[in-house]
Design an enzyme around this catalytic site. Structure first.
Site, short mmCIF file in Angstrom:
data_model
loop_
_atom_site.label_atom_id
_atom_site.label_comp_id
_atom_site.label_asym_id
_atom_site.label_seq_id
_atom_site.Cartn_x
_atom_site.Cartn_y
_atom_site.Cartn_z
N CYS A 10 0.84 -1.20 0.00
CA CYS A 10 0.00 0.00 0.00
C CYS A 10 0.87 1.26 0.00
O CYS A 10 2.09 1.19 0.21
CB CYS A 10 -0.92 0.00 1.22
N CYS A 13 2.89 1.76 3.14
CA CYS A 13 4.05 0.87 3.21
C CYS A 13 5.22 1.46 2.42
O CYS A 13 6.36 1.43 2.87
CB CYS A 13 3.71 -0.51 2.67
#
Length: 76
Positions: A10, A13
């Site tokens: 994501c 991240c």
């Protein structure tokens, strides 16, 4: 030192990985930075929300992007 970023890829991240790499570059510290996307491995750390950061096998943070001050504490 081994730093693992737990998450499935994501945006948060990716921001976490960028922040860690930035702090490492600024401080001159050396660490192996590894992105862990395997759900089973993430769950084995007891992490239920991502992103999460693991430093030398110890979960330091889960569920948010760390700020640079936090990262600096972990790598000292």
């Amino acid at each position: 030192m081994k730093i693992e970023i737990l998450g499935t890829g994501c945006a948060k991240c990716k921001k976490t990985k960028e922040a860690i790499e930035k702090v490492l570059a600024e401080t001159g510290k050396k660490a192996e930075v590894v992105k862990v996307e395997d759900i089973e491995t993430i769950l084995n750390y007891g992490v239920m929300v991502t992103p999460a950061v693991v430093v030398d096998g110890e979960v330091k943070l889960a569920g948010k992007v760390p700020d640079e001050k936090e990262i600096r504490k972990w790598i000292e």
